[in-house]
Design a protein around this motif. Structure first.
Motif, PDB file in Angstrom:
ATOM      1  N   THR A  41       0.825  -1.201   0.000  1.00  0.00           N
ATOM      2  CA  THR A  41       0.000   0.000   0.000  1.00  0.00           C
ATOM      3  C   THR A  41       0.863   1.256   0.000  1.00  0.00           C
ATOM      4  O   THR A  41       0.593   2.223  -0.732  1.00  0.00           O
ATOM      5  CB  THR A  41      -0.931   0.016   1.223  1.00  0.00           C
ATOM      6  OG1 THR A  41      -1.755  -1.156   1.204  1.00  0.00           O
ATOM      7  CG2 THR A  41      -1.812   1.253   1.212  1.00  0.00           C
ATOM      8  N   PHE A  44       2.436   1.696  -3.423  1.00  0.00           N
ATOM      9  CA  PHE A  44       1.434   2.162  -4.382  1.00  0.00           C
ATOM     10  C   PHE A  44       1.171   3.654  -4.221  1.00  0.00           C
ATOM     11  O   PHE A  44       1.133   4.400  -5.211  1.00  0.00           O
ATOM     12  CB  PHE A  44       0.141   1.379  -4.198  1.00  0.00           C
ATOM     13  CG  PHE A  44      -1.017   1.935  -4.975  1.00  0.00           C
ATOM     14  CD1 PHE A  44      -1.127   1.715  -6.339  1.00  0.00           C
ATOM     15  CD2 PHE A  44      -2.000   2.685  -4.336  1.00  0.00           C
ATOM     16  CE1 PHE A  44      -2.188   2.246  -7.061  1.00  0.00           C
ATOM     17  CE2 PHE A  44      -3.063   3.208  -5.058  1.00  0.00           C
ATOM     18  CZ  PHE A  44      -3.154   2.980  -6.417  1.00  0.00           C
ATOM     19  N   VAL A  47       4.259   5.683  -5.442  1.00  0.00           N
ATOM     20  CA  VAL A  47       4.345   5.702  -6.905  1.00  0.00           C
ATOM     21  C   VAL A  47       3.261   6.598  -7.490  1.00  0.00           C
ATOM     22  O   VAL A  47       3.511   7.375  -8.423  1.00  0.00           O
ATOM     23  CB  VAL A  47       4.238   4.275  -7.472  1.00  0.00           C
ATOM     24  CG1 VAL A  47       4.094   4.303  -8.990  1.00  0.00           C
ATOM     25  CG2 VAL A  47       5.453   3.453  -7.077  1.00  0.00           C
ATOM     26  N   LEU A  48       2.048   6.520  -6.934  1.00  0.00           N
ATOM     27  CA  LEU A  48       0.943   7.348  -7.429  1.00  0.00           C
ATOM     28  C   LEU A  48       1.231   8.827  -7.214  1.00  0.00           C
ATOM     29  O   LEU A  48       0.980   9.655  -8.111  1.00  0.00           O
ATOM     30  CB  LEU A  48      -0.350   6.953  -6.726  1.00  0.00           C
ATOM     31  CG  LEU A  48      -1.622   7.701  -7.158  1.00  0.00           C
ATOM     32  CD1 LEU A  48      -1.907   7.462  -8.637  1.00  0.00           C
ATOM     33  CD2 LEU A  48      -2.813   7.289  -6.300  1.00  0.00           C
ATOM     34  N   TYR A  51       3.860   9.964  -9.660  1.00  0.00           N
ATOM     35  CA  TYR A  51       3.309  10.066 -11.015  1.00  0.00           C
ATOM     36  C   TYR A  51       2.454  11.325 -11.168  1.00  0.00           C
ATOM     37  O   TYR A  51       2.587  12.061 -12.155  1.00  0.00           O
ATOM     38  CB  TYR A  51       2.487   8.824 -11.332  1.00  0.00           C
ATOM     39  CG  TYR A  51       1.845   8.856 -12.697  1.00  0.00           C
ATOM     40  CD1 TYR A  51       2.622   8.704 -13.844  1.00  0.00           C
ATOM     41  CD2 TYR A  51       0.479   9.052 -12.848  1.00  0.00           C
ATOM     42  CE1 TYR A  51       2.046   8.751 -15.102  1.00  0.00           C
ATOM     43  CE2 TYR A  51      -0.099   9.098 -14.102  1.00  0.00           C
ATOM     44  CZ  TYR A  51       0.687   8.949 -15.228  1.00  0.00           C
ATOM     45  OH  TYR A  51       0.117   8.999 -16.473  1.00  0.00           O
ATOM     46  N   THR A  91       4.777   7.525 -17.767  1.00  0.00           N
ATOM     47  CA  THR A  91       3.538   6.785 -18.003  1.00  0.00           C
ATOM     48  C   THR A  91       3.832   5.384 -18.522  1.00  0.00           C
ATOM     49  O   THR A  91       3.204   4.399 -18.093  1.00  0.00           O
ATOM     50  CB  THR A  91       2.651   7.536 -19.008  1.00  0.00           C
ATOM     51  OG1 THR A  91       2.357   8.837 -18.491  1.00  0.00           O
ATOM     52  CG2 THR A  91       1.345   6.791 -19.245  1.00  0.00           C
ATOM     53  N   LEU A  94       5.445   3.348 -15.365  1.00  0.00           N
ATOM     54  CA  LEU A  94       4.715   3.180 -14.112  1.00  0.00           C
ATOM     55  C   LEU A  94       3.263   2.748 -14.275  1.00  0.00           C
ATOM     56  O   LEU A  94       2.633   2.349 -13.290  1.00  0.00           O
ATOM     57  CB  LEU A  94       4.742   4.484 -13.299  1.00  0.00           C
ATOM     58  CG  LEU A  94       6.104   4.955 -12.783  1.00  0.00           C
ATOM     59  CD1 LEU A  94       5.932   6.148 -11.867  1.00  0.00           C
ATOM     60  CD2 LEU A  94       6.837   3.836 -12.043  1.00  0.00           C
ATOM     61  N   HIS A  95       2.728   2.798 -15.494  1.00  0.00           N
ATOM     62  CA  HIS A  95       1.300   2.491 -15.635  1.00  0.00           C
ATOM     63  C   HIS A  95       0.996   1.049 -15.248  1.00  0.00           C
ATOM     64  O   HIS A  95      -0.020   0.772 -14.604  1.00  0.00           O
ATOM     65  CB  HIS A  95       0.847   2.765 -17.068  1.00  0.00           C
ATOM     66  CG  HIS A  95       1.182   1.683 -18.043  1.00  0.00           C
ATOM     67  ND1 HIS A  95       2.452   1.513 -18.573  1.00  0.00           N
ATOM     68  CD2 HIS A  95       0.414   0.695 -18.575  1.00  0.00           C
ATOM     69  CE1 HIS A  95       2.447   0.489 -19.385  1.00  0.00           C
ATOM     70  NE2 HIS A  95       1.241  -0.034 -19.422  1.00  0.00           N
ATOM     71  N   LEU A  98       1.069   0.506 -11.381  1.00  0.00           N
ATOM     72  CA  LEU A  98      -0.116   1.061 -10.741  1.00  0.00           C
ATOM     73  C   LEU A  98      -1.332   0.162 -10.980  1.00  0.00           C
ATOM     74  O   LEU A  98      -2.115  -0.096 -10.051  1.00  0.00           O
ATOM     75  CB  LEU A  98      -0.388   2.462 -11.276  1.00  0.00           C
ATOM     76  CG  LEU A  98       0.625   3.550 -10.870  1.00  0.00           C
ATOM     77  CD1 LEU A  98       0.361   4.836 -11.628  1.00  0.00           C
ATOM     78  CD2 LEU A  98       0.582   3.794  -9.370  1.00  0.00           C
ATOM     79  N   TYR A 101      -1.072  -3.135  -8.839  1.00  0.00           N
ATOM     80  CA  TYR A 101      -1.401  -2.966  -7.423  1.00  0.00           C
ATOM     81  C   TYR A 101      -2.909  -2.897  -7.217  1.00  0.00           C
ATOM     82  O   TYR A 101      -3.429  -3.344  -6.191  1.00  0.00           O
ATOM     83  CB  TYR A 101      -0.741  -1.705  -6.863  1.00  0.00           C
ATOM     84  CG  TYR A 101       0.711  -1.878  -6.506  1.00  0.00           C
ATOM     85  CD1 TYR A 101       1.125  -2.882  -5.644  1.00  0.00           C
ATOM     86  CD2 TYR A 101       1.683  -1.031  -7.040  1.00  0.00           C
ATOM     87  CE1 TYR A 101       2.456  -3.053  -5.319  1.00  0.00           C
ATOM     88  CE2 TYR A 101       3.022  -1.188  -6.715  1.00  0.00           C
ATOM     89  CZ  TYR A 101       3.398  -2.205  -5.852  1.00  0.00           C
ATOM     90  OH  TYR A 101       4.716  -2.366  -5.540  1.00  0.00           O
ATOM     91  N   MET A 102      -3.625  -2.352  -8.192  1.00  0.00           N
ATOM     92  CA  MET A 102      -5.078  -2.245  -8.063  1.00  0.00           C
ATOM     93  C   MET A 102      -5.795  -3.551  -8.421  1.00  0.00           C
ATOM     94  O   MET A 102      -6.774  -3.924  -7.786  1.00  0.00           O
ATOM     95  CB  MET A 102      -5.593  -1.096  -8.934  1.00  0.00           C
ATOM     96  CG  MET A 102      -5.187   0.280  -8.444  1.00  0.00           C
ATOM     97  SD  MET A 102      -5.964   1.634  -9.369  1.00  0.00           S
ATOM     98  CE  MET A 102      -5.177   1.458 -10.963  1.00  0.00           C
ATOM     99  N   TYR A 193      10.313  -3.451 -11.994  1.00  0.00           N
ATOM    100  CA  TYR A 193       8.941  -2.932 -12.002  1.00  0.00           C
ATOM    101  C   TYR A 193       8.474  -2.571 -13.412  1.00  0.00           C
ATOM    102  O   TYR A 193       7.370  -2.080 -13.599  1.00  0.00           O
ATOM    103  CB  TYR A 193       8.797  -1.735 -11.059  1.00  0.00           C
ATOM    104  CG  TYR A 193       9.634  -0.538 -11.401  1.00  0.00           C
ATOM    105  CD1 TYR A 193       9.134   0.490 -12.190  1.00  0.00           C
ATOM    106  CD2 TYR A 193      10.933  -0.418 -10.918  1.00  0.00           C
ATOM    107  CE1 TYR A 193       9.895   1.593 -12.495  1.00  0.00           C
ATOM    108  CE2 TYR A 193      11.705   0.678 -11.217  1.00  0.00           C
ATOM    109  CZ  TYR A 193      11.185   1.682 -11.998  1.00  0.00           C
ATOM    110  OH  TYR A 193      11.952   2.770 -12.299  1.00  0.00           O
TER     111      TYR A 193
END
Length: 327
Positions: A41, A44, A47-48, A51, A91, A94-95, A98, A101-102, A193
């Motif tokens: 968590t 995430f 990173v968010l 970004y 993008t 890292l897309h 992200l 993780y979701m 990653y």
């Protein structure tokens, strides 16, 4: 591109490759930044935040360059390209992390992995080339100011920018052709990653001599050493010219015009050296992830802040646009 690559599967150690079964590899599994469940968590959110900060900062800078006539100069033209490149690069890298993780899905198809690797490598080359073009712009501005607008006209700027983008995307093609020759992998789990050349090369059980040779030759003569050498030579002449200025205020003003670019260049080259040119004894995949995260995430975050905090024109343009929105 050859899609019939294989991953060795066996309950024994990898030493017995002659007796192992080969299964076609159709996807990779991206391990991510951390394997610790308790940190998922936190990673995430980090990173968010990185970004969103990168997108907001660089897109704001790009919009200012487009909207403010004061910033319609060669330096800001290249800076706008750099901002767009940073958002695009982050993008791409890292897309997937992200989304994973979701959704919990860490798989990426072989084709998508190769595409991500190609685009990321190309954008990295583009950034080095655009920064080199910016160093030439600073050289002309300081060393030949009377002819600056004649030399750095709009046609020259566009041609330089097009050359950087085309060369960046063409330069990586030999790397991808060499990787497409890999016929097997030790595993389909990438300890990274995103799909990058180094972890893929370490994962392959095929001969990587050709790829290493291409990386060395192109890195030495085309997209690493040559941009660095051109940038270094530009700043040798810039510093020499600045030292010849008699007034201290004139020297400060001249150095101020290139300080932001010099700061960005130093950060980028130091991060690339730490990532790719470290001794093999310290070269581990986990350390590569940390340096790569700094290179792909931290550097794009810092760029707009460096240029905005150290540049009066950007500050004035931001205030002007804010005032126009408030009226």
């Amino acid at each position: 591109m050859n899609l019939s690559c294989y991953v060795f599967q066996s309950s024994n150690s990898f030493e017995n490759v002659g007796f192992q079964n080969q299964t076609p590899i159709i996807h990779f599994i991206i391990k991510g930044i951390s394997d610790v469940p308790q940190l998922q968590t936190l990673v995430f959110l980090l990173v968010l935040i990185i970004y969103l900060m990168t997108v907001c900062g660089n897109m704001t800078l790009l919009l200012l360059v487009c909207l403010e006539p004061r910033l319609h100069t060669p330096m800001y033209f290249f800076l706008g390209n750099l901002s767009f490149l940073d958002v695009f690069c982050l993008t791409i890298t890292l897309h997937k992390i992200l989304l994973s993780y979701m959704s919990g899905d860490k798989t990426v198809s072989f084709t998508n992995c190769m595409s991500q690797m190609y685009i990321f490598s190309s954008l990295t080359c583009n950034e080095l080339l655009i920064l080199t073009a910016m160093s030439y712009d600073r050289y002309v501005a300081i060393c030949n100011p009377l002819h600056y607008h004649m030399i750095m006209n709009s046609r020259v700027c566009v041609l330089l920018c097009v050359f950087c983008w085309v060369l960046g995307f063409m330069e990586v093609i030999p790397h991808m052709l060499a990787i497409s020759r890999f016929s097997c992998y030790k595993s389909n789990v990438i300890n990274h990653y995103f799909c990058d050349i180094l972890p893929i090369m370490k994962l392959s059980c095929s001969d990587t001599t050709l790829l290493r040779l291409i990386i060395f030759i192109e890195g030495l003569f085309l997209v690493s050493f040559t941009p660095f050498l051109l940038t270094f030579i530009s700043y040798v002449f810039i510093i020499y010219t600045i030292l010849r200025i008699r007034s201290s205020s004139g020297r400060r003003k001249a150095f101020y015009t290139c300080s932001s670019h010099l700061t960005v260049v130093n950060i980028l080259y130091i991060s690339l050296v730490c990532q790719y040119l470290r001794p093999s004894s310290t070269d581990t995949l986990d350390s590569n992830k940390l340096f790569s995260l700094f290179n792909t995430a931290a550097v794009p975050v810092l760029n707009p802040f460096i240029y905005s905090l150290k540049n009066k024109d950007v500050k004035m343009a931001a205030r002007k646009q804010l005032m126009s929105l408030m009226i």
